[in-house]
Every structure is written in structure tokens, then in C-alpha cells.
Design an enzyme around this catalytic site. Structure first.
Site, short mmCIF file in Angstrom:
data_model
loop_
_atom_site.label_atom_id
_atom_site.label_comp_id
_atom_site.label_asym_id
_atom_site.label_seq_id
_atom_site.Cartn_x
_atom_site.Cartn_y
_atom_site.Cartn_z
N GLY A 1 -24.61 -20.42 -20.28
CA GLY A 1 -23.56 -21.20 -19.63
C GLY A 1 -22.28 -20.40 -19.53
O GLY A 1 -21.69 -20.05 -20.54
N TYR B 1 -15.95 -22.52 -19.08
CA TYR B 1 -14.73 -22.21 -19.84
C TYR B 1 -15.06 -21.68 -21.23
O TYR B 1 -14.45 -20.72 -21.70
CB TYR B 1 -13.83 -23.44 -19.93
CG TYR B 1 -13.22 -23.79 -18.60
CD1 TYR B 1 -11.97 -23.30 -18.25
CD2 TYR B 1 -13.91 -24.57 -17.68
CE1 TYR B 1 -11.41 -23.60 -17.02
CE2 TYR B 1 -13.37 -24.86 -16.44
CZ TYR B 1 -12.12 -24.38 -16.12
OH TYR B 1 -11.58 -24.65 -14.89
N GLU C 1 -6.90 -37.63 -10.14
CA GLU C 1 -6.55 -36.40 -9.41
C GLU C 1 -7.19 -36.38 -8.03
O GLU C 1 -6.58 -36.01 -7.04
CB GLU C 1 -6.97 -35.16 -10.22
CG GLU C 1 -6.05 -34.90 -11.41
CD GLU C 1 -6.15 -33.50 -11.95
OE1 GLU C 1 -7.26 -32.96 -12.04
OE2 GLU C 1 -5.09 -32.93 -12.30
N ASP D 1 -18.02 -28.56 -23.78
CA ASP D 1 -18.49 -29.94 -23.71
C ASP D 1 -19.86 -30.13 -24.36
O ASP D 1 -20.29 -31.26 -24.58
CB ASP D 1 -18.57 -30.40 -22.23
CG ASP D 1 -17.19 -30.60 -21.62
OD1 ASP D 1 -16.19 -30.27 -22.29
OD2 ASP D 1 -17.11 -31.08 -20.49
N ALA E 1 -11.11 -28.41 -20.51
CA ALA E 1 -11.23 -26.98 -20.27
C ALA E 1 -10.43 -26.21 -21.34
O ALA E 1 -10.87 -25.17 -21.84
CB ALA E 1 -10.70 -26.66 -18.88
N GLN E 2 -9.27 -26.76 -21.68
CA GLN E 2 -8.42 -26.12 -22.67
C GLN E 2 -9.13 -26.00 -24.03
O GLN E 2 -9.14 -24.93 -24.66
CB GLN E 2 -7.16 -26.99 -22.82
CG GLN E 2 -6.09 -26.38 -23.65
CD GLN E 2 -4.92 -27.33 -23.87
OE1 GLN E 2 -4.02 -27.01 -24.60
NE2 GLN E 2 -4.90 -28.47 -23.26
N LYS F 1 1.21 -27.67 -13.81
CA LYS F 1 -0.23 -27.69 -13.51
C LYS F 1 -0.66 -26.33 -12.92
O LYS F 1 -1.66 -25.74 -13.35
CB LYS F 1 -0.52 -28.81 -12.51
CG LYS F 1 -1.96 -28.96 -12.12
CD LYS F 1 -2.74 -29.74 -13.13
CE LYS F 1 -4.20 -29.85 -12.76
NZ LYS F 1 -4.98 -30.51 -13.78
C1 LIG Z 1 -13.08 -32.74 -11.48
C2 LIG Z 1 -12.73 -32.36 -12.89
C3 LIG Z 1 -11.41 -32.10 -13.24
C4 LIG Z 1 -11.08 -31.71 -14.52
N1 LIG Z 1 -9.78 -31.42 -14.80
C5 LIG Z 1 -9.46 -30.95 -16.02
C6 LIG Z 1 -8.12 -30.55 -16.29
O1 LIG Z 1 -7.22 -30.66 -15.44
N2 LIG Z 1 -7.85 -30.03 -17.51
C7 LIG Z 1 -8.82 -29.86 -18.48
O2 LIG Z 1 -8.52 -29.33 -19.55
N3 LIG Z 1 -10.09 -30.25 -18.26
C8 LIG Z 1 -10.45 -30.79 -17.05
N4 LIG Z 1 -11.74 -31.17 -16.81
C9 LIG Z 1 -12.76 -31.03 -17.87
C10 LIG Z 1 -13.25 -29.60 -17.93
O3 LIG Z 1 -13.58 -29.14 -16.65
C11 LIG Z 1 -14.46 -29.47 -18.84
O4 LIG Z 1 -14.11 -29.98 -20.12
C12 LIG Z 1 -14.87 -28.01 -18.96
O5 LIG Z 1 -15.33 -27.54 -17.72
C13 LIG Z 1 -15.97 -27.82 -20.00
O6 LIG Z 1 -16.19 -26.46 -20.14
P1 LIG Z 1 -17.62 -25.92 -20.59
O7 LIG Z 1 -17.52 -24.46 -20.81
O8 LIG Z 1 -18.16 -26.76 -21.68
O9 LIG Z 1 -18.57 -26.25 -19.37
P2 LIG Z 1 -18.44 -25.85 -17.80
O10 LIG Z 1 -17.11 -25.30 -17.47
O11 LIG Z 1 -18.94 -27.04 -17.08
O12 LIG Z 1 -19.50 -24.70 -17.71
C14 LIG Z 1 -20.88 -24.90 -17.92
C15 LIG Z 1 -21.57 -23.69 -17.35
O13 LIG Z 1 -22.96 -23.76 -17.65
C16 LIG Z 1 -23.70 -23.50 -16.48
N5 LIG Z 1 -24.95 -24.21 -16.62
C17 LIG Z 1 -25.13 -25.56 -16.72
N6 LIG Z 1 -26.44 -25.85 -16.84
C18 LIG Z 1 -27.09 -24.67 -16.81
C19 LIG Z 1 -28.46 -24.30 -16.91
N7 LIG Z 1 -29.41 -25.21 -17.04
N8 LIG Z 1 -28.76 -23.00 -16.85
C20 LIG Z 1 -27.82 -22.06 -16.72
N9 LIG Z 1 -26.50 -22.35 -16.62
C21 LIG Z 1 -26.15 -23.62 -16.68
C22 LIG Z 1 -22.82 -24.02 -15.34
O14 LIG Z 1 -23.18 -23.45 -14.11
C23 LIG Z 1 -21.45 -23.58 -15.83
O15 LIG Z 1 -21.20 -22.25 -15.47
C24 LIG Z 1 -12.09 -31.60 -15.52
C25 LIG Z 1 -13.42 -31.89 -15.19
C26 LIG Z 1 -13.74 -32.28 -13.90
C27 LIG Z 1 -15.17 -32.59 -13.56
#
Ligand SMILES: Cc1cc2nc3c(=O)[nH]c(=O)nc-3n(C[C@H](O)[C@H](O)[C@H](O)COP(=O)(O)OP(=O)(O)OC[C@H]3O[C@@H](n4cnc5c(N)ncnc54)[C@H](O)[C@@H]3O)c2cc1C
Length: 416
Positions: free
Chosen positions: A22, A25, A179, A311, A326-327, A387
Site C-alpha cells: 500500500g 500516506y 468538502e 487507516d 492523512a496526517q 489548507k
Molecule cells: C475525499 C477524502 C478527503 C479526505 N480529506 C482529508 C483531509 O483533508 N485531511 C486528512 O488528514 N485526511 C483526509 N482524508 C482521509 C485520508 O485520506 C486517509 O486517512 C488516508 O488516505 C489514509 O492513508 P493510508 O496510507 O492509510 O491509505 P491510502 O492513502 O488510502 O493508501 C492506501 C494505498 O494502498 C493501495 N492499495 C489498496 N488496496 C490495495 C491492494 N489490494 N493491493 C495493492 N495496493 C492496494 C492504494 O492504491 C493506496 O495507494 C480524506 C479522505 C477522503 C476519502
């Protein structure tokens, strides 16, 4: 005895295999931290299903067309050094923690250590019709699909004259829903002009269960956001539980009065909540809705060679539980990279993970917003500026000033 010693010294010289699954972030920050700081020999691999990282925090703009998908996409090959971190594009289908391997569509990958950062997926909370009848903002492709749909519906209206084609319903009054709604509301003038539609016809409704919108903020700040949205012509329904979604209809019930509501619209967006990855949920890893319980070092205690970021992680300790953002994910990625730099160099690392909450800003279109930054409330153009600064800071952490100049948010303009 002799044979064991030989095996031990052989395994001591073997490069440890660290696999990160994955590239969001959390996972990307872990990979970059190891790329930059690890001095010992190790085999570091990042696997993700696309060959680019996308800024989820900007998906609402991609879905409205105010940001091109090109800008929200950062190719791993531009930021990862293949001599230090190998990138493999593959979709993981299974995690087999008892065999120390993961399976993808393209092959099997063995590991000594696994870092899981598979992110989120929309949670329907069992509401009937969500999967079939709603759009989600869960990935870049999902955002593009939604953009096409809105464009098509507005264009079709000129032929169909069906008022429902101009009615957009957003389910969820949290960050994502607000948003998105605000971004669309600020672009309606332009959309109507392009499609030759009377500006008074489109209807935008945002419906959620909590007593006020943006429950992450206090009521006063939420009120500010709500009045800004109302000024943009958005209908807000708070304190209503969504019971079912049918084609073109959201059926809900007001929590206080028990009154049934039926809201009609041909574009329905589901942004009422998220859960963890189905790959985790379907594995033998301990998990709650695809989130793995972790200790203070973000380690899965049942499988101590597995660490979890973003997450996908669910803190066991109540003090460590925070809303998934994301933070938070990025800070977890940085932490795990530091932990591995020490661990792979044979050093002790005992510091627990702590979240440094710098603040949260919700944009309301491009020039407005509300938020809390370093514990102080911000609103209006300052919030919008903050932002953009947050987004640019993320880009800087990936690729320095060059990345900020290429992909950054500079289109700041005042509302005058
Ligand atoms: C529309 C929207 C707006 C948001 N705005 C904010 C904001 O303003 N501020 C904030 O702090 N948070 C915000 N969030 C929340 C934030 O985006 C998430 O908390 C964050 O992206 C989580 O990061 P992560 O690394 O856990 O997962 P992600 O960033 O979702 O990354 C997961 C990665 O795993 C990969 N992946 C998934 N499944 C597989 C698989 N089976 N095989 C291989 N790769 C895979 C995906 O392609 C991706 O690259 C927002 C979320 C959304 C949906």
C-alpha cells in the site's frame, strides 16, 4: 550444534526482506523514510495497485473537475530510488501471515517484515442500496467516474428536462461530504453557464446523522461552515438516519421526530464513513472491519514481524485512538521507518508512537474554509490558505520544492 551455528551466521548475513503493501500516506512515508535514512543492507519493496500515489485529500476537487487528475497523481518512479526501494505494481489479494508471504495478481512475495498500509474503503453500515446506487470518493478513478456522471447529467438535462438530473444528494456531513458539497456548490454557476441551464434549477442536498455537520469540530465552528454552505444554496439535513437508497431516491428518518424523508436525485454520493481493507478483513490477521489492532509501536502483537500504518491500523490503547486522517497516517509511516532504521541496524528502539495533531482544515470551495490549526479556530480565506499550505507541505515531504512547484496548490485567489 555446529549446524545451528552455521545456519545462524548464514541468516545473520542474509539481507532482511521488508515488504510494504500500500503506497498511500502511511506506506509511502515508510518507504521514503527507509530510502532516506537506512544505512544497513536490506531488501525494501513497496507494492501498490497503481504505479502512482494520489492525494485522497484532493479527490473532491478531482470529482468536480477543479483539479486535474494529473496534478493529484504522483508517480512512484519520480520519488523512489530503485537502488534503495523496489516498487512493484500489483494488486494484493491475500495476506498469509503464518507463511510470511502475501499473494498478488502478479505473484507471491515473501517477507521477513511486513508493513501494511492498505488504506480504507467506504462503509455502507449495512444500508441497503449503497453499493448499487451511489458514487464514492474512494480513489482517483472513483472521483473521475463521479465527475463524468455529473457532467453527463447536467448535459442530459437539456434534452430530458428531468429535474432529478440536476439534483445531487450527498450522504454524510463529515469532512469528505462537506468538502465535496462545497466544491460543487461553488462551481454550479460555471456548470450551469456551460450547459445552458437556469442557475435556480440545480438542487444540492447534504444529509447526515450527527446533530451538526463536521462533528470533528465544535458546534460554533460547525455553525460557521453550515451558514457558508447555506449561502451557497445547499440544503442541509442533520440528525437524520439514512435507511435505504433506491435508484434516484434516498430514504431517511429524522432521529428526533421519526419523520420519514424521501429525497430525490439522480446523483447520490456516499461519504458517510470508511472501514479498513477487505484484504485484511478476509485474512487470518486479527482485525475489526479490516483494521488491525496495534500496540504502542504499531505492531500486530499476534504477528510481531507485522507493523501497520494509516487507516489499516486500530490502536489498542484508548489514548492512541484518533480519527483516521492523512496526517495521522503520514506520521505513522515516518515512525515505522525510524523504528526499522534502528531495528535493522541492531539498535534498541523503545519510543512509542505519539500523534502530533497540528490541526484540521475543511475547505469550502477554493477561497473559503473552516478549521482548527495549532488549537486555534481559523475560517475564511486564512483557512483556505492553510489548507493549501497543508497540501503543499505533504508534497514537499515527498519531493521537495520541485514537487511543490509541479503539483502544488497555488491557485489562491481572494473572493473579491
Ligand atoms: C475525499 C477524502 C478527503 C479526505 N480529506 C482529508 C483531509 O483533508 N485531511 C486528512 O488528514 N485526511 C483526509 N482524508 C482521509 C485520508 O485520506 C486517509 O486517512 C488516508 O488516505 C489514509 O492513508 P493510508 O496510507 O492509510 O491509505 P491510502 O492513502 O488510502 O493508501 C492506501 C494505498 O494502498 C493501495 N492499495 C489498496 N488496496 C490495495 C491492494 N489490494 N493491493 C495493492 N495496493 C492496494 C492504494 O492504491 C493506496 O495507494 C480524506 C479522505 C477522503 C476519502
Amino acid at each position: 550444534m555446529q549446524a545451528n551455528n552455521t545456519t545462524d551466521s548464514a541468516s545473520a548475513t542474509k539481507k532482511p526482506k521488508v515488504l510494504i503493501v500500500g503506497g498511500g500516506y502511511g506506506g509511502l512515508k515508510a518507504a521514503l523514510g527507509l530510502q532516506r535514512k537506512l544505512k544497513t543492507d536490506a531488501d525494501i519493496t513497496l507494492i501498490s495497485k497503481h504505479d502512482y500515489h494520489y492525494q485522497t485529500t484532493l479527490l473532491h476537487k478531482v470529482a468536480i473537475g477543479t483539479l486535474s487528475s494529473r496534478k493529484a497523481r504522483i508517480f512512484y518512479r519520480k520519488i523512489l530510488n530503485p537502488r534503495k526501494v523496489r516498487f512493484i505494481k500489483d494488486k494484493i489479494t491475500k495476506i498469509l501471515p503464518d507463511e510470511n508471504k502475501v499473494i498478488g495478481n502478479g505473484g507471491e512475495y515473501a517477507y521477513d517484515y511486513l508493513i501494511i498500509g492498505l488504506g480504507f474503503r467506504p462503509d455502507s453500515f449495512g444500508v441497503k442500496g449503497v453499493d448499487k446506487h451511489t458514487y464514492k470518493l474512494s480513489s482517483l478513478n472513483a472521483a473521475l467516474k463521479l465527475m463524468k456522471n455529473i457532467e453527463n447529467k447536467f448535459k442530459e438535462y437539456t434534452h430530458t428536462k428531468n429535474a432529478q438530473d440536476l439534483s445531487v444528494i450527498v450522504c454524510g456531513t463529515g469532512f469528505t461530504g462537506i468538502e465535496f458539497t462545497a466544491e460543487l456548490a461553488t462551481q454550479l454557476d460555471e456548470l450551469c453557464l456551460i450547459c445552458g441551464i437556469d442557475r435556480s434549477l440545480p438542487k444540492l442536498t447534504c444529509i447526515g446523522r450527527s446533530a451538526h455537520i463536521l462533528p470533528v469540530f465544535d458546534e460554533k465552528l460547525a455553525q460557521v461552515a453550515e451558514s457558508k454552505l447555506k449561502n451557497l444554496g445547499v440544503d442541509i439535513i442533520s440528525g437524520a438516519s439514512i435507511e435505504e437508497i433506491k435508484e434516484g431516491v434516498v430514504i431517511a428518518r429524522e432521529c428526533k421526530s421519526d419523520k420519514k424523508l424521501e429525497i430525490k436525485g439522480n446523483t447520490i454520493i456516499w461519504s458517510a464513513g470508511v472501514k479498513g481493507s477487505d484484504i485484511i478483513e478476509n485474512s487470518t490477521l486479527p482485525n475489526k472491519k479490516g483494521r488491525i489492532p496495534v500496540n504502542a509501536q504499531l505492531q500486530c502483537e499476534e504477528y510481531p514481524n507485522i507493523y501497520v500504518v494509516g487507516d489499516s491500523a486500530q490502536a489498542k490503547n484508548k489514548d492512541m485512538i484518533h480519527a483516521p486522517t492523512a496526517q495521522l497516517s503520514a506520521q505513522m509511516g515516518d515512525y515505522v521507518a525510524e523504528l526499522f532504521v534502528a531495528k535493522l541496524s541492531g539498535k534498541e528502539f523503545e519510543r512509542p508512537f505519539t500523534f502530533n495533531h497540528r490541526g484540521t482544515v475543511c475547505s469550502i470551495g477554493h477561497t473559503d474554509g473552516v478549521g482548527v490549526v495549532f488549537k486555534r479556530p481559523v475560517k475564511g480565506e486564512i483557512a483556505a490558505f492553510m489548507k493549501n499550505t497543508i497540501e503543499n507541505k505533504w508534497l514537499f515531504s515527498l519531493g521537495g520544492f520541485e514537487m511543490v512547484f509541479k503539483k502544488g496548490q497555488f491557485r489562491y485567489r481572494t473572493s473579491n
